[in-house]
Motif scaffolding. Structure first.
Motif, mmCIF file in Angstrom:
data_model
loop_
_atom_site.group_PDB
_atom_site.id
_atom_site.type_symbol
_atom_site.label_atom_id
_atom_site.label_comp_id
_atom_site.label_asym_id
_atom_site.label_seq_id
_atom_site.Cartn_x
_atom_site.Cartn_y
_atom_site.Cartn_z
ATOM 1 N N LEU A 78 0.812 -1.214 0.000
ATOM 2 C CA LEU A 78 0.000 0.000 0.000
ATOM 3 C C LEU A 78 0.851 1.272 0.000
ATOM 4 O O LEU A 78 0.404 2.318 -0.451
ATOM 5 C CB LEU A 78 -0.951 0.003 1.197
ATOM 6 C CG LEU A 78 -1.995 -1.109 1.194
ATOM 7 C CD1 LEU A 78 -2.801 -1.083 2.477
ATOM 8 C CD2 LEU A 78 -2.894 -0.994 -0.013
ATOM 9 N N GLN A 79 2.086 1.179 0.475
ATOM 10 C CA GLN A 79 2.926 2.371 0.518
ATOM 11 C C GLN A 79 3.378 2.799 -0.870
ATOM 12 O O GLN A 79 3.855 3.924 -1.039
ATOM 13 C CB GLN A 79 4.122 2.161 1.446
ATOM 14 C CG GLN A 79 5.216 1.272 0.872
ATOM 15 C CD GLN A 79 6.293 0.951 1.893
ATOM 16 O OE1 GLN A 79 6.009 0.428 2.960
ATOM 17 N NE2 GLN A 79 7.511 1.263 1.563
ATOM 18 N N TYR A 80 3.212 1.958 -1.865
ATOM 19 C CA TYR A 80 3.649 2.283 -3.222
ATOM 20 C C TYR A 80 2.496 2.649 -4.160
ATOM 21 O O TYR A 80 2.710 2.862 -5.348
ATOM 22 C CB TYR A 80 4.430 1.102 -3.817
ATOM 23 C CG TYR A 80 5.691 0.827 -3.042
ATOM 24 C CD1 TYR A 80 6.821 1.606 -3.222
ATOM 25 C CD2 TYR A 80 5.736 -0.191 -2.107
ATOM 26 C CE1 TYR A 80 7.975 1.372 -2.504
ATOM 27 C CE2 TYR A 80 6.883 -0.439 -1.376
ATOM 28 C CZ TYR A 80 7.996 0.346 -1.581
ATOM 29 O OH TYR A 80 9.133 0.120 -0.860
ATOM 30 N N LEU A 81 1.290 2.707 -3.638
ATOM 31 C CA LEU A 81 0.124 2.988 -4.483
ATOM 32 C C LEU A 81 0.257 4.296 -5.254
ATOM 33 O O LEU A 81 -0.136 4.378 -6.414
ATOM 34 C CB LEU A 81 -1.149 3.031 -3.640
ATOM 35 C CG LEU A 81 -1.723 1.704 -3.191
ATOM 36 C CD1 LEU A 81 -2.968 1.941 -2.357
ATOM 37 C CD2 LEU A 81 -2.014 0.810 -4.358
ATOM 38 N N ALA A 89 -7.641 7.981 -6.626
ATOM 39 C CA ALA A 89 -7.771 6.520 -6.669
ATOM 40 C C ALA A 89 -7.154 5.890 -5.414
ATOM 41 O O ALA A 89 -7.690 4.922 -4.871
ATOM 42 C CB ALA A 89 -7.129 5.965 -7.932
ATOM 43 N N VAL A 90 -6.036 6.439 -4.964
ATOM 44 C CA VAL A 90 -5.408 5.943 -3.736
ATOM 45 C C VAL A 90 -6.375 6.105 -2.568
ATOM 46 O O VAL A 90 -6.534 5.192 -1.744
ATOM 47 C CB VAL A 90 -4.076 6.677 -3.451
ATOM 48 C CG1 VAL A 90 -3.533 6.314 -2.080
ATOM 49 C CG2 VAL A 90 -3.045 6.367 -4.538
ATOM 50 N N GLU A 91 -7.052 7.237 -2.506
ATOM 51 C CA GLU A 91 -8.023 7.471 -1.435
ATOM 52 C C GLU A 91 -9.166 6.465 -1.491
ATOM 53 O O GLU A 91 -9.639 5.983 -0.456
ATOM 54 C CB GLU A 91 -8.558 8.895 -1.515
ATOM 55 C CG GLU A 91 -7.523 9.937 -1.142
ATOM 56 C CD GLU A 91 -7.969 11.357 -1.411
ATOM 57 O OE1 GLU A 91 -9.137 11.566 -1.812
ATOM 58 O OE2 GLU A 91 -7.143 12.265 -1.228
ATOM 59 N N ARG A 92 -9.614 6.128 -2.710
ATOM 60 C CA ARG A 92 -10.679 5.118 -2.851
ATOM 61 C C ARG A 92 -10.226 3.775 -2.311
ATOM 62 O O ARG A 92 -10.978 3.068 -1.641
ATOM 63 C CB ARG A 92 -11.079 4.963 -4.323
ATOM 64 C CG ARG A 92 -11.915 6.098 -4.838
ATOM 65 C CD ARG A 92 -12.275 5.922 -6.275
ATOM 66 N NE ARG A 92 -13.002 4.682 -6.505
ATOM 67 C CZ ARG A 92 -13.515 4.337 -7.657
ATOM 68 N NH1 ARG A 92 -13.386 5.146 -8.696
ATOM 69 N NH2 ARG A 92 -14.167 3.214 -7.814
ATOM 70 N N LEU A 110 -8.581 -0.533 -10.851
ATOM 71 C CA LEU A 110 -8.066 0.806 -11.141
ATOM 72 C C LEU A 110 -6.836 0.774 -12.047
ATOM 73 O O LEU A 110 -6.580 1.717 -12.790
ATOM 74 C CB LEU A 110 -7.733 1.536 -9.834
ATOM 75 C CG LEU A 110 -8.941 1.973 -9.016
ATOM 76 C CD1 LEU A 110 -8.512 2.414 -7.630
ATOM 77 C CD2 LEU A 110 -9.710 3.074 -9.733
ATOM 78 N N LEU A 111 -6.079 -0.315 -11.975
ATOM 79 C CA LEU A 111 -4.933 -0.475 -12.869
ATOM 80 C C LEU A 111 -5.355 -0.989 -14.240
ATOM 81 O O LEU A 111 -4.508 -1.235 -15.102
ATOM 82 C CB LEU A 111 -3.902 -1.433 -12.252
ATOM 83 C CG LEU A 111 -3.161 -0.915 -11.032
ATOM 84 C CD1 LEU A 111 -2.349 -2.037 -10.397
ATOM 85 C CD2 LEU A 111 -2.278 0.262 -11.403
#
Length: 133
Positions: A78-81, A89-92, A110-111
């Motif tokens: 998750l630290q590399y999102l 998108a990271v917030e979602r 999302l990817l």
């Protein structure tokens, strides 16, 4: 000709404004041109675009497979999102339950990998998240 205009101008020439106006005009033209070409040559371009979409998806699949296969199991994915997704998108993703199937499935979606993420790759991703397949 342009050099002469700039040197002969009594007022300062705002190059940033000139190029901003030009860029906007060029973007409008290329947007119109792309639409016109797609309208006229749709039957020819459609198979190419489908093959390109498939090629890009399969390439992403093998690329992600290589990346996930070589990551240490203790890594927090998750630290590399933010490297791969825009901030909204990271917030979602982070709004979903932490390291859950829902969170991982949303990342895959999302990817734009949902169509190309087979069970083997999904299993590796689940293992990276500490989930059972």
């Amino acid at each position: 000709m342009a050099k002469g205009y700039i040197e002969g101008s009594e007022d300062a020439v705002d190059i940033y404004e000139v190029f901003s106006i030009y860029r906007g005009s060029a973007q409008k033209f290329y947007a119109w041109h792309r639409g016109a070409v797609f309208s006229q040559y749709n039957a020819i371009l459609r198979p190419y675009l489908e093959y390109k979409r498939l090629y890009d998806g399969i390439s992403k699949k093998y690329s992600w497979n290589t990346v996930i296969s070589h990551l240490p199991k203790t890594l927090n994915p998750l630290q590399y999102l933010s490297r791969y997704l825009p901030s909204h998108a990271v917030e979602r993703v982070l709004a979903l339950p932490h390291k859950s199937r829902q969170q991982l499935d949303e990342i895959i979606r999302l990817l734009d990998m949902d169509e190309f993420c087979d069970e083997a790759l999904r299993g590796k991703a689940y293992a990276l998240f500490g989930l059972e397949n």
